[in-house]
Design a protein around this motif. Structure first.
Motif, short mmCIF file in Angstrom:
data_model
loop_
_atom_site.label_atom_id
_atom_site.label_comp_id
_atom_site.label_asym_id
_atom_site.label_seq_id
_atom_site.Cartn_x
_atom_site.Cartn_y
_atom_site.Cartn_z
N VAL A 123 0.85 -1.21 0.00
CA VAL A 123 0.00 0.00 0.00
C VAL A 123 0.87 1.24 0.00
O VAL A 123 0.67 2.19 -0.78
CB VAL A 123 -0.94 -0.01 1.23
CG1 VAL A 123 -1.64 1.32 1.37
CG2 VAL A 123 -1.94 -1.13 1.11
N LEU A 124 1.89 1.25 0.87
CA LEU A 124 2.74 2.43 0.96
C LEU A 124 3.51 2.65 -0.34
O LEU A 124 3.69 3.79 -0.78
CB LEU A 124 3.71 2.29 2.14
CG LEU A 124 3.03 2.20 3.50
CD1 LEU A 124 4.05 2.00 4.60
CD2 LEU A 124 2.23 3.45 3.79
N LEU B 157 10.10 10.55 -0.44
CA LEU B 157 11.29 10.28 0.38
C LEU B 157 10.91 10.14 1.85
O LEU B 157 11.33 9.19 2.52
CB LEU B 157 12.28 11.44 0.24
CG LEU B 157 13.23 11.36 -0.95
CD1 LEU B 157 14.15 12.56 -0.94
CD2 LEU B 157 14.04 10.08 -0.88
N PHE B 158 10.10 11.08 2.33
CA PHE B 158 9.66 10.99 3.72
C PHE B 158 8.88 9.70 3.95
O PHE B 158 9.05 9.03 4.96
CB PHE B 158 8.79 12.20 4.08
CG PHE B 158 9.57 13.39 4.55
CD1 PHE B 158 10.25 14.16 3.64
CD2 PHE B 158 9.62 13.70 5.88
CE1 PHE B 158 10.97 15.26 4.06
CE2 PHE B 158 10.34 14.80 6.31
CZ PHE B 158 11.03 15.58 5.41
N GLY B 159 8.04 9.36 2.97
CA GLY B 159 7.24 8.15 3.11
C GLY B 159 8.12 6.92 3.22
O GLY B 159 7.85 6.04 4.05
N ILE B 160 9.18 6.84 2.43
CA ILE B 160 10.06 5.68 2.48
C ILE B 160 10.73 5.58 3.85
O ILE B 160 10.77 4.51 4.47
CB ILE B 160 11.12 5.78 1.37
CG1 ILE B 160 10.46 5.61 0.01
CG2 ILE B 160 12.18 4.71 1.55
CD1 ILE B 160 11.34 6.00 -1.15
N ALA C 198 10.78 2.93 9.44
CA ALA C 198 10.60 2.98 10.90
C ALA C 198 9.41 2.13 11.32
O ALA C 198 9.46 1.38 12.30
CB ALA C 198 10.40 4.42 11.35
N GLU C 199 8.35 2.23 10.54
CA GLU C 199 7.14 1.47 10.83
C GLU C 199 7.42 -0.03 10.82
O GLU C 199 7.00 -0.77 11.70
CB GLU C 199 6.12 1.82 9.74
CG GLU C 199 4.73 1.53 10.08
CD GLU C 199 3.81 2.52 9.39
OE1 GLU C 199 4.22 3.18 8.44
OE2 GLU C 199 2.68 2.61 9.83
N TYR D 197 1.48 14.27 7.99
CA TYR D 197 1.78 12.85 7.90
C TYR D 197 2.90 12.47 8.86
O TYR D 197 2.81 11.47 9.57
CB TYR D 197 2.15 12.50 6.46
CG TYR D 197 2.70 11.12 6.31
CD1 TYR D 197 1.93 10.02 6.65
CD2 TYR D 197 3.99 10.90 5.86
CE1 TYR D 197 2.42 8.75 6.54
CE2 TYR D 197 4.49 9.64 5.73
CZ TYR D 197 3.72 8.56 6.08
OH TYR D 197 4.22 7.30 5.98
N VAL D 198 3.95 13.30 8.92
CA VAL D 198 5.05 13.02 9.84
C VAL D 198 4.53 13.04 11.28
O VAL D 198 4.88 12.17 12.10
CB VAL D 198 6.19 14.04 9.64
CG1 VAL D 198 7.25 13.87 10.71
CG2 VAL D 198 6.81 13.87 8.28
#
Lengths: 102, 477
Positions: free
Chosen positions: A38-39, A65-68, A73-74, B130-131
């Motif tokens: 999903v991500l 980039l932030f999402g990756i 971390a998740e 989001y962060v």
């Protein structure tokens, strides 16, 4: 250049495969992998929209980039929790993790 | 270089300082200091609360990614006060058994999630939001799994992390379509150009669904009961108050200021969701045997009432929503303080554990009764006034049918809240009963403060006036 909607079809398919896997898979790690799908769909979407529709700025790329980084971390937290379940139950099959069901 | 932006962020800066100080104290402090950790954590959190009550500054920082106003300062104060109560209530539990050597972890993980919630509230950009959401929910999963040798807690942690990961995935998927439709992620820019095109609507619906997971609106509530039951009691309190409040604040800001131009769309969605949430939360609360599970469904139906205030759509709607959450904070915290005390003594969390509580512990039973009356909305307690303002805000929009449905459900909720009062005051305990519970001074302080607030917040009308002024100060539309 490859038309934009090819990418959008790919990302939509990835998203729904991920949601299906989240519901259907019985192994916690497989469920986690489904969430990652999903991500990834999200990140493809952001890059594609940025590249095709708004090439003059970089917001979508930065979001990816932030999402990756956050997805990593998740995963780390989720795997730690799954390992803890394995230590307690010697099993990570969702059918056995039902002590809260009743 | 200009550092004035950090002055706006002083609540976050204070919180980060407190977090690092606790971490360093826990790691490098000599063993003889460790026994004071609880006191240090409580004082640090109280200092953060005090910083929040300094006169607020308003403005934007980091190119509009971060927005501070009097309203965000008030919302963050609500969140920090909730965390302070959690610290007061859970300290004794953290000390017991094998948990004693990792007591410090709890405090700084909790402050980390609080930092995430504050960033959520102050976000001016969807990436920032989001962060913040992730910073709030990842450590919270660790907290839910904190009691790691108990199967239920581990299970609650796994359920929470997987559901929150999926819900933020859904939310981000919506944001990506929204980005495709409008080409920006800044709140102010999105609000200027968003229009009901199919792509933007698709994005909005996904975004809304992801956020609804966090607030646990029906039909996105399926994780709630399990996580609330499995998590340690103090963490359940934190989840049901701070986490939910942060989600509601974000919903309030995004719906009002970002999606104000497509109000017709989200209004209809909220209408259906709030009815479903109130009704289903109530009906499932009726049949619960476990008190934490019971409070999970109670908090789901309370979220439905909160949505009623959000639908008000005006400064009045905003004021009533924030006020409702403020009152809900004190009522729920009082109830969870009593639950923690009873669980600490008997180790049980089923409703039958409360049988005959009045005979063994009259003061605890009294506090619990006040909390339940306030949650049910019985005058003259604060919960009555908060519900009244919510209904008034919805009625001002002409939503009489909705208000009627909510009123009928208030009566239903009265029944199940009174079931617990009946257990405490009328039922007789089996066998010897609980005996006298000695709550520690910290928990006692939290219960006294909550009780005072439940009685006082409704009667002192200046508090609602204060919230109302804050809301009017935020430019609406």
């Amino acid at each position: 250049m490859i038309p934009m909607h090819y990418y959008l079809i790919l990302s939509a398919a990835l998203f729904f495969v991920g949601v299906y896997g989240f519901i259907a898979r019985k192994n916690l790690l497989a469920v986690l992998i489904s969430v990652e799908l999903v991500l990834n769909a999200v990140e493809i979407n952001f890059c594609v929209f940025n590249r095709y529709l708004y090439p003059q700025q970089m917001e979508g790329m930065f979001f990816s980039l932030f999402g990756i980084a956050i997805a990593a971390a998740e995963t780390a937290v989720a795997i730690a929790i799954i390992m803890n379940i394995y230590r307690n139950l010697q099993n990570i099959d969702v059918r056995h993790i039902d002590s809260l069901k009743h | 270089m200009d550092f004035s932006g950090f002055l706006l962020m002083r609540q976050e800066v204070a919180l980060t300082a407190a977090m690092l100080a606790l971490l360093l104290y826990d790691i490098f402090g000599p063993a003889s200091w460790r026994q004071h950790l609880r006191l240090v954590a409580t004082v640090a959190m109280a200092a953060v609360v005090a910083v929040g009550f300094l006169p607020a500054t308003t403005g934007e920082a980091f190119g509009g990614c971060y927005v501070a106003s009097e309203m965000t300062a008030l919302m963050k104060n609500i969140l920090t006060v909730a965390t302070l109560f959690v610290f007061l209530q859970i300290g004794g539990w953290l000390r017991a058994g094998e948990r004693a050597h990792r007591e410090g972890e709890f405090y700084y993980i909790t402050t980390a999630t609080l930092l995430g919630m504050e960033l959520m509230v102050s976000a001016g950009n969807f990436m920032m939001l989001y962060v913040g959401v992730e910073l709030a929910s990842l450590p919270l999963a660790c907290l839910a799994a904190y009691d790691k040798y108990r199967n239920k807690s581990a299970e609650a942690g796994a359920k929470y992390i997987l559901f929150s990961a999926l819900s933020s995935g859904v939310m981000m998927f919506g944001l990506s379509y929204l980005y495709g439709a409008v080409g920006t992620l800044y709140f102010s820019d999105v609000s200027a150009v968003v229009s009901p095109t199919p792509l933007a609507l698709l994005g909005f619906v996904f975004f809304f669904a992801g956020l609804a997971f966090k607030i646990s609106l029906v039909p996105f509530h399926l994780w709630t009961a399990d996580v609330y039951e499995g998590a340690p009691t103090g963490v359940t309190a934190y989840l049901s108050v701070a986490s939910k409040a942060a989600g509601c604040f974000v919903l309030l800001f995004t719906l009002y200021f970002v999606f104000g131009r497509i109000e017709g769309i989200w209004y209809a969605m909220l209408w259906a969701l709030s009815v479903a949430t109130i009704v289903i939360g109530n009906l499932f609360a009726l049949r619960q045997k476990d008190i934490k599970r019971f409070f999970a469904f109670s908090s789901i139906s309370q979220a439905g009432y909160i949505m009623l205030g959000v639908m008000g759509g005006t400064a009045q709607g905003m004021a009533s929503t924030v006020y409702f959450i403020l009152v809900y904070l004190f009522s729920n915290m009082a109830a969870f303080g009593v639950i923690a005390a009873v669980e600490g003594c008997s180790g049980r969390t089923d409703i039958a554990a409360f049988d005959g509580l009045r005979r063994s512990n009259p003061r605890l039973a009294f506090v619990m009764m006040l909390a339940l009356f306030s949650l049910a909305g019985i005058p003259p307690f604060a919960g009555f006034f908060s519900k009244f303002f919510i209904f008034a805000a919805a009625a001002a929009r002409g939503e009489y049918v909705l208000v009627f449905i909510a009123l009928v459900n208030t009566v239903v909720s009265l029944y199940y809240y009174l079931l617990i009062v009946k257990a405490m005051f009328i039922n007789e305990a089996e066998g010897e009963g609980l005996g006298r519970i000695r709550t520690d001074n910290y928990n006692r302080l939290s219960l006294v403060l909550c009780t005072a607030a439940i009685i006082g917040v409704g009667i002192v009308s200046a508090i609602y006036g204060y919230v109302g002024d804050m809301s009017a100060g935020v430019a609406l539309k």
